[in-house]
Write an enzyme that holds these catalytic residues in place. Structure first.
Site, PDB file in Angstrom:
ATOM      1  N   ASP A  73      34.944  13.273  19.451  1.00 28.63           N
ATOM      2  CA  ASP A  73      35.636  12.350  20.357  1.00 28.63           C
ATOM      3  C   ASP A  73      36.886  12.996  20.957  1.00 28.63           C
ATOM      4  O   ASP A  73      37.970  12.418  20.946  1.00 28.63           O
ATOM      5  CB  ASP A  73      36.000  11.060  19.617  1.00 28.63           C
ATOM      6  CG  ASP A  73      36.309   9.902  20.578  1.00 28.63           C
ATOM      7  OD1 ASP A  73      35.862   9.967  21.738  1.00 28.63           O
ATOM      8  OD2 ASP A  73      36.997   8.952  20.165  1.00 28.63           O
ATOM      9  N   LEU A 102      52.906   0.832  19.517  1.00 29.01           N
ATOM     10  CA  LEU A 102      52.856   2.007  20.381  1.00 29.01           C
ATOM     11  C   LEU A 102      51.586   2.065  21.213  1.00 29.01           C
ATOM     12  O   LEU A 102      51.557   2.668  22.282  1.00 29.01           O
ATOM     13  CB  LEU A 102      52.949   3.289  19.533  1.00 29.01           C
ATOM     14  CG  LEU A 102      54.256   3.469  18.736  1.00 29.01           C
ATOM     15  CD1 LEU A 102      54.159   4.710  17.852  1.00 29.01           C
ATOM     16  CD2 LEU A 102      55.453   3.580  19.667  1.00 29.01           C
ATOM     17  N   ARG A 147      47.038   0.635  21.332  1.00 27.10           N
ATOM     18  CA  ARG A 147      45.864   0.058  20.689  1.00 27.10           C
ATOM     19  C   ARG A 147      44.654   0.937  20.962  1.00 27.10           C
ATOM     20  O   ARG A 147      44.461   1.429  22.070  1.00 27.10           O
ATOM     21  CB  ARG A 147      45.588  -1.365  21.211  1.00 27.10           C
ATOM     22  CG  ARG A 147      46.581  -2.397  20.718  1.00 27.10           C
ATOM     23  CD  ARG A 147      46.335  -3.772  21.290  1.00 27.10           C
ATOM     24  NE  ARG A 147      47.259  -4.727  20.704  1.00 27.10           N
ATOM     25  CZ  ARG A 147      46.963  -5.518  19.675  1.00 27.10           C
ATOM     26  NH1 ARG A 147      45.752  -5.469  19.140  1.00 27.10           N
ATOM     27  NH2 ARG A 147      47.859  -6.347  19.183  1.00 27.10           N
ATOM     28  N   GLN A 181      40.255   1.587  19.742  1.00 27.86           N
ATOM     29  CA  GLN A 181      39.030   0.813  19.565  1.00 27.86           C
ATOM     30  C   GLN A 181      38.987   0.119  18.205  1.00 27.86           C
ATOM     31  O   GLN A 181      38.440  -0.968  18.076  1.00 27.86           O
ATOM     32  CB  GLN A 181      37.822   1.752  19.709  1.00 27.86           C
ATOM     33  CG  GLN A 181      36.476   1.041  19.722  1.00 27.86           C
ATOM     34  CD  GLN A 181      35.336   2.005  19.988  1.00 27.86           C
ATOM     35  OE1 GLN A 181      35.549   3.197  20.171  1.00 27.86           O
ATOM     36  NE2 GLN A 181      34.112   1.486  20.014  1.00 27.86           N
ATOM     37  N   TYR A 182      39.589   0.770  17.202  1.00 31.52           N
ATOM     38  CA  TYR A 182      39.468   0.226  15.852  1.00 31.52           C
ATOM     39  C   TYR A 182      40.802  -0.087  15.185  1.00 31.52           C
ATOM     40  O   TYR A 182      40.840  -0.350  13.992  1.00 31.52           O
ATOM     41  CB  TYR A 182      38.696   1.212  14.971  1.00 31.52           C
ATOM     42  CG  TYR A 182      37.270   1.420  15.419  1.00 31.52           C
ATOM     43  CD1 TYR A 182      36.316   0.423  15.256  1.00 31.52           C
ATOM     44  CD2 TYR A 182      36.904   2.604  16.044  1.00 31.52           C
ATOM     45  CE1 TYR A 182      35.011   0.606  15.690  1.00 31.52           C
ATOM     46  CE2 TYR A 182      35.595   2.801  16.476  1.00 31.52           C
ATOM     47  CZ  TYR A 182      34.658   1.795  16.290  1.00 31.52           C
ATOM     48  OH  TYR A 182      33.380   1.974  16.719  1.00 31.52           O
ATOM     49  N   GLY A 183      41.900  -0.024  15.916  1.00 36.11           N
ATOM     50  CA  GLY A 183      43.161  -0.327  15.256  1.00 36.11           C
ATOM     51  C   GLY A 183      44.334  -0.346  16.201  1.00 36.11           C
ATOM     52  O   GLY A 183      44.217  -0.054  17.401  1.00 36.11           O
ATOM     53  N   VAL A 184      45.493  -0.710  15.647  1.00 34.32           N
ATOM     54  CA  VAL A 184      46.745  -0.766  16.394  1.00 34.32           C
ATOM     55  C   VAL A 184      47.693   0.266  15.795  1.00 34.32           C
ATOM     56  O   VAL A 184      47.759   0.440  14.579  1.00 34.32           O
ATOM     57  CB  VAL A 184      47.386  -2.173  16.292  1.00 34.32           C
ATOM     58  CG1 VAL A 184      48.644  -2.244  17.152  1.00 34.32           C
ATOM     59  CG2 VAL A 184      46.390  -3.241  16.700  1.00 34.32           C
ATOM     60  N   VAL A 185      48.427   0.969  16.667  1.00 34.95           N
ATOM     61  CA  VAL A 185      49.379   1.983  16.215  1.00 34.95           C
ATOM     62  C   VAL A 185      50.792   1.451  16.415  1.00 34.95           C
ATOM     63  O   VAL A 185      51.148   0.973  17.491  1.00 34.95           O
ATOM     64  CB  VAL A 185      49.190   3.309  16.989  1.00 34.95           C
ATOM     65  CG1 VAL A 185      50.191   4.356  16.498  1.00 34.95           C
ATOM     66  CG2 VAL A 185      47.769   3.830  16.827  1.00 34.95           C
ATOM     67  N   LYS A 188      49.024   3.717  11.751  1.00 31.51           N
ATOM     68  CA  LYS A 188      47.780   3.199  12.309  1.00 31.51           C
ATOM     69  C   LYS A 188      47.251   2.117  11.383  1.00 31.51           C
ATOM     70  O   LYS A 188      46.952   2.380  10.215  1.00 31.51           O
ATOM     71  CB  LYS A 188      46.753   4.327  12.458  1.00 31.51           C
ATOM     72  CG  LYS A 188      45.414   3.903  13.040  1.00 31.51           C
ATOM     73  CD  LYS A 188      44.489   5.115  13.139  1.00 31.51           C
ATOM     74  CE  LYS A 188      43.115   4.728  13.651  1.00 31.51           C
ATOM     75  NZ  LYS A 188      42.200   5.897  13.733  1.00 31.51           N
TER      76      LYS A 188
END
Length: 508
Positions: free
Chosen positions: A356, A237, A239, A241-245, A260
Site C-alpha cells: 500500500d 491529525l 483519519r 480507512q481503519y483508524g483515527v490518528v 493511531k
C-alpha cells in the site's frame, strides 16, 4: 605402430614371413585402430557429459536426494537412517547417474554380424588380396603403416557415427525410462505429502500466526501500560480507512508522538492489526520507516462501548500528499523518491511486502526526509494469500489475479514517482475519467497508465514506465532503481544550479 606388435617376430634380415603371420599382424593392427577409435569417442562423449554434470546436474541430484530422504523419513522413520547409510534409498538419483554414465559405455565394437565389422573385414580382405602371395612381403614398419593407413581410410565416418549414435541412444533411452519411472514413483510419494503441507501452511497463515501475533500484542500492551501508563489523546491529525490518528504530547519518554487509534470491528481486523503490530515491533529501527514506540489496549474506549488498540508512533511533520499540495522544489522531491525506495528495499530485505505504497503513507520530517508508515497491509511474501488489498490507483494489475510478489511495490512506486515528478496531487487524466473503482481496475488491467506531462524529464518518464510495466518480470529491481534515481537527481539538480547561476550572472 611397431611397438604395438612385438609378439610378431620380424626377421632382422627382412626375409618373407608366412601368410598366417601376416594375418595375425593385420588383426593386431585392426585391434589397435579400434582401441584408438574407442578412446577418441569416449573422450569426446565424456568431456560433454562432465560439462553437463558440472553445470546442471549437481543441483538436480541434490534435490532428488533430499526428496528421497524426506520421503523415506515420512514413510519409514525407523529405517531411514540405516537405508541412507548404504545409499539404497537413492533410487531416482542413482538412475540419473546411469543416464550420465551411458556416455562411458559407448564403444566402437566389432562383434560378428555388425555392419562396421563386416565393412572393416571386407576392406582387410581386399588389402590381403592385393598382397602377392607368391612372394609374401616382409613385415616392416612401412608395410604395417601402409596396412593401418589403408584400413583407416577405408572406414566410413558416417557409418561409424551412426553406430555410435545408435548405441548411445539405446543406452540413454533405457536409462531414461528407468529414471522417469522412479521419478513418477517419487512424485506419487510426495504428492499426498504436499497436500498435507499445504493444509498445515494454510493453518499457520490463517490461524496460528495471527493468534500468536494477537497474544504478542496483548502481552506487550499490558507491559507498556504498566510501565508508561495510558497515553493522552490530543487533537485529531487525520483519519484513515481503519483508524483515527491523534497528537500525543509525550509517552514513555518520547515526544511528540502520533497515536493511531483503531477499533477492530471483527476477528479479521483484530488479526490484521496484531500482525501489523508484530511486523512493526519485530523490525529493527530504520531511518526510512516510522518507528513504533509501543501499544496500549483501551478497554474503555468510547465510554466503554468498544475496545480500541492505541499504537504510539513517532510524530512527523506532514505526509507527502500535504507536502506536494504546499509546493516542494524538485531536489527535495527527488530525495523523497530515494528515501521511499530505500525504505521499500529494507522491507523487502526482511521478506515483507508493503502492498500500500501511496502519498499518504509517506511521512515527511521538518527537513522533508521521508519515512514509510502504515504496515497494515504489509505481509511476509511467503504468507501472501492472494487477497486483493491496496489503494486502487497504486495497485498492480496482477493483484487482481491473486498471484503476485514484491514487485507490486515497484509498480506502486512508479505511480508515486509520477506524482513526485509532476509536483502536484491531481489525479492522472486516465484515472480521473474513470466513473468507478471497477472501471479504473478494468482500465489498469487493459494497460491504461498515467499520461506523460510536459514537465517530465525523459529519464524520469522512462523509469516510471519501467516500474509500472504490466509484466511484473519486466519491472526493474529496486537495487537498480536506486542508483538510477541518484544519477537523475545529480544531473537535474546540477543543471538547475547552473541555470540559477547563469540567471544571476545575467542579472548582474
Amino acid at each position: 605402430m611397431e611397438t604395438e606388435s612385438t609378439d610378431i617376430i620380424i626377421p632382422e634380415n627382412g626375409e618373407p614371413v608366412t601368410s598366417r603371420d601376416i594375418k595375425c599382424c593385420i588383426k593386431q593392427i585392426q585391434e589397435l585402430i579400434i582401441s584408438r577409435l574407442n578412446q577418441a569417442v569416449a573422450n569426446k562423449l565424456i568431456s560433454s557429459v562432465d560439462y553437463l554434470r558440472e553445470s546442471f546436474v549437481g543441483t538436480l541430484e541434490r534435490c532428488l536426494k533430499s526428496l528421497e530422504e524426506s520421503w523415506e523419513v515420512s514413510v519409514h522413520p525407523a529405517r531411514s537412517l540405516e537405508k541412507s547409510k548404504d545409499g539404497s534409498v537413492h533410487i531416482t538419483s542413482n538412475y540419473l547417474k546411469q543416464i550420465l554414465n551411458a556416455a562411458y559405455h559407448v564403444e566402437v565394437t566389432f562383434h560378428s554380424g555388425s555392419t562396421v565389422t563386416r565393412m572393416l573385414w571386407e576392406q582387410i580382405k581386399q588389402i590381403i588380396q592385393r598382397i602377392t602371395w607368391v612372394s609374401p612381403p616382409a613385415i616392416t614398419s612401412d608395410w604395417k603403416r601402409k596396412v593401418a593407413q589403408d584400413a583407416i581410410e577405408s572406414l566410413s565416418a558416417s557409418k561409424l557415427a551412426k553406430s555410435i549414435c545408435s548405441q548411445f541412444r539405446t543406452r540413454l533411452n533405457s536409462s531414461h525410462e528407468a529414471f522417469a519411472a522412479s521419478l513418477r514413483q517419487l512424485e506419487d510419494g510426495h504428492s499426498g505429502r504436499l497436500e498435507r503441507t499445504e493444509d498445515l501452511w494454510l493453518k499457520v497463515r490463517k490461524d496460528h500466526a495471527p493468534r500468536l501475533a494477537r497474544l504478542s500484542l496483548e502481552s506487550r500492551s499490558l507491559q507498556d501500560v504498566l510501565l508508561h501508563g495510558k497515553p493522552k489523546l490530543g487533537r485529531e491529525l487525520g483519519r484513515g480507512q481503519y483508524g483515527v490518528v491523534y497528537l500525543c504530547d509525550s509517552w514513555g519518554g518520547h515526544f511528540p508522538c502520533a497515536l493511531k487509534s483503531v477499533v477492530p470491528p471483527d476477528e479479521k481486523h483484530w488479526n490484521d492489526l496484531a500482525l501489523e503490530f508484530h511486523y512493526m515491533r519485530s523490525l529493527q529501527s530504520h531511518e526510512r520507516l516510522v518507528h513504533l514506540h509501543g501499544s496500549v489496549i483501551d478497554y474503555g474506549y468510547g465510554g466503554g462501548s468498544s475496545i480500541a488498540v492505541l499504537l504510539i508512533m513517532e510524530r512527523l511533520h506532514r505526509d507527502l500528499y500535504t507536502g506536494l499540495k504546499a509546493g516542494l522544489e524538485l531536489e527535495p522531491r527527488l530525495q523523497i523518491a530515494l528515501d521511499v525506495v530505500e525504505g521499500i528495499r529494507y522491507l523487502h530485505s526482511q521478506g515483507l511486502v508493503h502492498r500500500d505504497i501511496k502519498l499518504k503513507n509517506v511521512l515527511l520530517d521538518k527537513k522533508n526526509r521521508a519515512k514509510i508508515t502504515d504496515l497494515g497491509f504489509c505481509k511476509p511474501e511467503a504468507m501472501m494469500s492472494g487477497s486483493i488489498v491496496g489503494t486502487p490507483i497504486h495497485m498492480a494489475p496482477e493483484l487482481f489475479t491473486g498471484k503476485y510478489d514484491n514487485s507490486v511495490d515497484v509498480y506502486a512506486f512508479g505511480i508515486l514517482f509520477w506524482y513526485i515528478c509532476s509536483g502536484h496531487v491531481k489525479l492522472p487524466e486516465a484515472f480521473e475519467r474513470c466513473a468507478s473503482k471497477d472501471h479504473l481496475w478494468n482500465n489498469v488491467r487493459r494497460g491504461v497508465r498515467p499520461e506523460r506531462l510536459p514537465v517530465f524529464d525523459e529519464e524520469c518518464w522512462q523509469l516510471m514506465e519501467a516500474c509500472w510495466a504490466g509484466d511484473s518480470s519486466q519491472r526493474p529491481l529496486l537495487g537498480i532503481v536506486q542508483p538510477m534515481l541518484r544519477g537523475i537527481m545529480d544531473r537535474l539538480c546540477k543543471a538547475g544550479s547552473e541555470h540559477a547561476h547563469k540567471g544571476l550572472d545575467d542579472s548582474t
